[in-house]
Design an enzyme around this catalytic site. Structure first.
Site, PDB file in Angstrom:
ATOM      1  N   HIS A  18      38.675  -6.318  40.917  1.00  0.00           N
ATOM      2  CA  HIS A  18      37.182  -6.717  41.515  1.00  0.00           C
ATOM      3  C   HIS A  18      37.273  -6.673  43.166  1.00  0.00           C
ATOM      4  O   HIS A  18      36.648  -6.090  43.881  1.00  0.00           O
ATOM      5  CB  HIS A  18      36.593  -7.713  41.092  1.00  0.00           C
ATOM      6  CG  HIS A  18      36.363  -7.596  39.690  1.00  0.00           C
ATOM      7  ND1 HIS A  18      35.043  -7.807  38.980  1.00  0.00           N
ATOM      8  CD2 HIS A  18      37.031  -7.209  38.527  1.00  0.00           C
ATOM      9  CE1 HIS A  18      35.219  -7.802  37.498  1.00  0.00           C
ATOM     10  NE2 HIS A  18      36.319  -7.411  37.305  1.00  0.00           N
ATOM     11  N   GLN A 344      50.791  -1.570  45.441  1.00  0.00           N
ATOM     12  CA  GLN A 344      50.794  -0.461  44.286  1.00  0.00           C
ATOM     13  C   GLN A 344      50.631   0.916  45.315  1.00  0.00           C
ATOM     14  O   GLN A 344      51.055   1.991  44.793  1.00  0.00           O
ATOM     15  CB  GLN A 344      49.770  -0.632  43.435  1.00  0.00           C
ATOM     16  CG  GLN A 344      49.609   0.359  42.400  1.00  0.00           C
ATOM     17  CD  GLN A 344      48.856   0.267  41.129  1.00  0.00           C
ATOM     18  OE1 GLN A 344      49.258  -0.749  40.585  1.00  0.00           O
ATOM     19  NE2 GLN A 344      47.827   0.655  41.064  1.00  0.00           N
ATOM     20  N   HIS A 359      48.081   1.169  32.426  1.00  0.00           N
ATOM     21  CA  HIS A 359      46.781   0.946  31.119  1.00  0.00           C
ATOM     22  C   HIS A 359      45.718   1.336  31.503  1.00  0.00           C
ATOM     23  O   HIS A 359      44.619   1.233  30.798  1.00  0.00           O
ATOM     24  CB  HIS A 359      46.855  -0.782  31.447  1.00  0.00           C
ATOM     25  CG  HIS A 359      45.995  -1.093  32.663  1.00  0.00           C
ATOM     26  ND1 HIS A 359      46.212  -0.911  34.084  1.00  0.00           N
ATOM     27  CD2 HIS A 359      45.172  -2.063  32.736  1.00  0.00           C
ATOM     28  CE1 HIS A 359      45.359  -1.521  34.700  1.00  0.00           C
ATOM     29  NE2 HIS A 359      44.867  -2.091  34.190  1.00  0.00           N
ATOM     30  N   ASN A 363      40.942   1.289  39.135  1.00  0.00           N
ATOM     31  CA  ASN A 363      41.587   1.168  40.548  1.00  0.00           C
ATOM     32  C   ASN A 363      42.778   2.106  40.373  1.00  0.00           C
ATOM     33  O   ASN A 363      43.231   2.825  41.250  1.00  0.00           O
ATOM     34  CB  ASN A 363      41.897  -0.316  40.928  1.00  0.00           C
ATOM     35  CG  ASN A 363      40.351  -1.038  41.270  1.00  0.00           C
ATOM     36  OD1 ASN A 363      39.824  -0.700  42.225  1.00  0.00           O
ATOM     37  ND2 ASN A 363      39.920  -1.675  40.467  1.00  0.00           N
ATOM     38  N   SER A 364      43.701   1.504  39.333  1.00  0.00           N
ATOM     39  CA  SER A 364      44.960   2.481  39.317  1.00  0.00           C
ATOM     40  C   SER A 364      44.737   3.839  39.053  1.00  0.00           C
ATOM     41  O   SER A 364      45.537   4.419  39.414  1.00  0.00           O
ATOM     42  CB  SER A 364      45.671   1.706  37.937  1.00  0.00           C
ATOM     43  OG  SER A 364      45.940   0.413  38.241  1.00  0.00           O
ATOM     44  N   GLU A 367      43.596   5.337  42.324  1.00  0.00           N
ATOM     45  CA  GLU A 367      44.834   5.198  43.324  1.00  0.00           C
ATOM     46  C   GLU A 367      46.079   6.368  43.042  1.00  0.00           C
ATOM     47  O   GLU A 367      46.358   6.965  43.842  1.00  0.00           O
ATOM     48  CB  GLU A 367      45.412   3.675  43.166  1.00  0.00           C
ATOM     49  CG  GLU A 367      44.540   2.626  43.837  1.00  0.00           C
ATOM     50  CD  GLU A 367      44.814   1.333  43.681  1.00  0.00           C
ATOM     51  OE1 GLU A 367      45.997   1.250  43.018  1.00  0.00           O
ATOM     52  OE2 GLU A 367      44.076   0.484  43.798  1.00  0.00           O
ATOM     53  N   ASP A 387      37.157  -0.305  29.936  1.00  0.00           N
ATOM     54  CA  ASP A 387      36.823   0.824  30.482  1.00  0.00           C
ATOM     55  C   ASP A 387      38.173   1.646  30.274  1.00  0.00           C
ATOM     56  O   ASP A 387      37.980   3.062  30.696  1.00  0.00           O
ATOM     57  CB  ASP A 387      36.195   0.884  31.801  1.00  0.00           C
ATOM     58  CG  ASP A 387      36.994   0.452  32.834  1.00  0.00           C
ATOM     59  OD1 ASP A 387      37.986  -0.429  32.636  1.00  0.00           O
ATOM     60  OD2 ASP A 387      37.276   1.116  33.871  1.00  0.00           O
ATOM     61  N   GLN A 388      39.270   0.923  30.025  1.00  0.00           N
ATOM     62  CA  GLN A 388      40.338   1.932  29.940  1.00  0.00           C
ATOM     63  C   GLN A 388      40.415   3.094  29.028  1.00  0.00           C
ATOM     64  O   GLN A 388      41.133   4.115  29.351  1.00  0.00           O
ATOM     65  CB  GLN A 388      41.860   1.128  29.945  1.00  0.00           C
ATOM     66  CG  GLN A 388      41.738   0.005  30.780  1.00  0.00           C
ATOM     67  CD  GLN A 388      42.266  -1.556  30.373  1.00  0.00           C
ATOM     68  OE1 GLN A 388      42.985  -1.376  29.418  1.00  0.00           O
ATOM     69  NE2 GLN A 388      41.900  -2.375  31.352  1.00  0.00           N
TER      70      GLN A 388
HETATM   71  N1  UDP Z   1      48.041  -3.904  41.794  1.00  0.00           N
HETATM   72  C1  UDP Z   1      49.007  -4.099  43.011  1.00  0.00           C
HETATM   73  N2  UDP Z   1      50.277  -4.351  42.543  1.00  0.00           N
HETATM   74  C2  UDP Z   1      50.744  -4.643  41.353  1.00  0.00           C
HETATM   75  C3  UDP Z   1      49.832  -4.155  40.463  1.00  0.00           C
HETATM   76  C4  UDP Z   1      48.545  -3.938  40.661  1.00  0.00           C
HETATM   77  O1  UDP Z   1      48.575  -4.213  43.988  1.00  0.00           O
HETATM   78  O2  UDP Z   1      51.859  -4.691  41.138  1.00  0.00           O
HETATM   79  C5  UDP Z   1      46.545  -3.717  42.281  1.00  0.00           C
HETATM   80  C6  UDP Z   1      46.243  -2.235  41.985  1.00  0.00           C
HETATM   81  O3  UDP Z   1      46.600  -1.404  43.119  1.00  0.00           O
HETATM   82  C7  UDP Z   1      44.816  -2.091  41.840  1.00  0.00           C
HETATM   83  C8  UDP Z   1      44.689  -3.604  40.945  1.00  0.00           C
HETATM   84  O4  UDP Z   1      45.644  -4.249  41.243  1.00  0.00           O
HETATM   85  O5  UDP Z   1      44.087  -1.941  42.899  1.00  0.00           O
HETATM   86  C9  UDP Z   1      44.433  -3.460  39.533  1.00  0.00           C
HETATM   87  O6  UDP Z   1      43.180  -2.816  39.275  1.00  0.00           O
HETATM   88  P1  UDP Z   1      42.941  -1.812  37.832  1.00  0.00           P
HETATM   89  O7  UDP Z   1      41.532  -1.917  37.895  1.00  0.00           O
HETATM   90  O8  UDP Z   1      43.998  -0.818  37.968  1.00  0.00           O
HETATM   91  O9  UDP Z   1      43.300  -2.929  36.770  1.00  0.00           O
HETATM   92  P2  UDP Z   1      42.855  -4.363  36.359  1.00  0.00           P
HETATM   93  O10 UDP Z   1      43.709  -5.432  37.003  1.00  0.00           O
HETATM   94  O11 UDP Z   1      41.374  -4.621  36.686  1.00  0.00           O
HETATM   95  O12 UDP Z   1      43.232  -4.539  34.714  1.00  0.00           O
END
Ligand code: UDP
Length: 468
Positions: A18, A344, A359, A363-364, A367, A387-388
């Site tokens: 978020h 990341q 997963h 964001n992933s 990215e 939403d995955q």
């Molecule tokens: N992230 C990161 N380093 C890590 C793992 C995740 O910076 O080792 C960041 C990633 O770049 C992304 C966020 O954490 O921006 C995870 O958001 P995502 O929506 O993918 O998954 P959530 O954590 O909400 O399940």
């Protein structure tokens, strides 16, 4: 109103997924010349490492009732939602009043999911607001079909036959049960708290004839879903990713929002430097998910059996079982590297990365698109508000940039399946080639969208110009 007189209050709950896009939007607003106050919970703000310094951007916090150490994860989700509303609305009211008294009144509020009360509070104080969707537009369109008050599936009263739910959006293939957000269904632990919260939010959005919904996506990627939502003004302004990775015009802007976790020294980047181009699997499952022991074991063995180098994130806030530790200790540096957290975007953009085992958090996913890296999606690894599954369908079927791994009956993706998927994506066959081509194409479009005169850039500028 001149942009320098606009003062945005941007709010998010303290989860990395978020904070990252929301803080990026805050930086973009400040860069456009506005004043911005970014607010998250007291505990969340205290955990942000190196909040980005930017002209016009300041930080504030609001209570969620547990300000010292209890985070969202240690509390029942329904309890968190009601506490954050109860305590947070008092604090944000004070913050808005104080800003007025200081001569810099809040002129616009932006809030993310789970904070729908910010819109009500802002409206009571005559401050207009916008909702920032930090998931994909397709998820929002599915929520709209589920919750809208005209012909939605759920109205809180009527009996719903959950066994037969599927949703059709124009120009997209049918979303079957396994493609829909998991909390739509009563067997999901989040159903009792998330469904009423979303239902309430849709009522609030519907009350405002001009409800403005900003979305972290770009038009070219999700045109059909953006058009599918009637009666609301969806404005794609993404990808909300540090500019250094999108157009290179501010090479210092590399921090993905503010990290809630400690990033270890850069040795993983040096390790990646030693690897050939597109040879390494990056495996990471977001910031919230706690993998079960069996899942970790299958991932570790699947990566080993695939015979490719890998960088795996096993978060430090998840306890590692003895059996897992024993496998981890025996990994040679030739084979793979395990880190508790990493930067990341920097990893995904490293030339050595050939595939992202993820997963499928939004964001992933975005990215990976921006970095041009094909995906092996494991959406079943989640017990979180999800939403995955929807993202995994889009990745495989709509954009053709990856494969969706199949889980067994216990919801675990087994090692042989991980290996099969990695071979498909990285093995040099036709399918993998096609996915790399497709992700390259989407990457190009993402870059164009945020450049001057690109679709998201123009949408963002129009949004600012249309503010009173
Ligand atoms: N992230 C990161 N380093 C890590 C793992 C995740 O910076 O080792 C960041 C990633 O770049 C992304 C966020 O954490 O921006 C995870 O958001 P995502 O929506 O993918 O998954 P959530 O954590 O909400 O399940």
């Amino acid at each position: 109103m001149d942009i320098k007189h606009q003062h945005f209050l941007v709010t998010a709950i303290p989860a990395q997924g978020h904070i990252n896009p929301t803080l990026q939007l805050a930086k973009n607003l400040a860069r456009a010349g506005a004043q911005v106050t970014f607010a998250t919970t007291v505990y969340g703000l205290s955990r942000i490492k190196n909040p980005p310094a930017s002209n016009g951007l300041s930080f504030a916090s609001f209570s969620d009732g547990y300000d010292d150490e209890k985070s969202m994860k240690n509390r029942d989700f329904a309890c968190f939602l009601s506490d954050v509303k109860c305590f947070g609305s008092k604090d944000l009211t004070k913050l808005i009043q104080a800003s007025s008294n200081e001569g810099r009144p809040v002129t616009f509020a932006i809030y993310t999911i789970l904070l729908p009360w910010v819109a009500e509070l802002a409206s009571e104080m005559n401050v207009p607001s916008a909702f920032l969707v930090i998931q994909c537009a397709t998820s929002f369109a599915l929520y709209h079909r589920y919750f809208n008050s005209h012909d939605g599936i759920y109205d809180g009263v009527r009996e719903v036959d959950y066994s037969s739910i599927s949703i059709k959006l124009p120009d997209l293939s049918l979303f079957q049960k396994e493609d829909l957000p998991t909390f739509f269904f009563p067997n999901d632990p989040l159903f009792p708290s998330a469904v009423p919260s979303f239902h309430e939010h849709f009522k609030i959005l519907e009350q405002e004839s001009t409800a403005c919904v900003l979305v972290n996506t770009f038009n070219e990627l999700e045109e059909a879903s953006i058009k599918a939502v009637d009666g609301m003004n969806l404005i794609p302004i993404g990808p909300l990713i540090p500019s250094a990775f999108c157009d290179g015009y501010d090479s210092s802007d590399k921090s993905v929002g503010g990290n809630l976790f400690d990033i270890p020294e850069n040795d993983y980047l040096q390790w990646l430097d030693s690897k050939p181009e597109s040879s390494v699997v990056y495996a990471s499952f977001g910031s919230l998910l706690s993998l079960k022991k069996e899942e970790k074991m299958e991932i570790l063995h699947g990566l080993k059996e695939a015979g490719r180098s890998y960088l795996l994130v096993l978060r430090a806030d998840n306890e590692q079982e003895e059996e897992v530790k024993a496998v981890v200790e025996n990994i040679s540096s030739e084979e793979g590297m395990i880190v508790p957290w990493c930067s990341q975007m920097e990893v995904l953009c490293h030339r050595s990365i050939g595939c992202f085992l993820t997963h499928c958090g939004w964001n992933s996913t975005l990215e990976s698109i921006v970095a041009g890296v094909p995906i092996v999606g494991c959406p079943h690894f989640s017990s979180h508000f999800s939403d995955q599954t929807t993202n995994a369908k889009l990745i495989e079927e709509v954009w053709g940039i990856g494969v969706r791994a199949k889980a067994n009956e216990e919801g675990v993706v087994e090692r042989a399946e991980i290996r099969r998927c990695l071979d498909t994506v990285m093995g040099g066959g036709e399918k993998g080639e096609e996915m790399r081509k497709n992700v390259g194409k989407w990457r190009g479009m993402a870059m164009e969208a945020v450049k001057e005169n690109g679709s998201s850039y123009n949408n963002f500028m129009n949004f600012l110009q249309n503010l009173e």
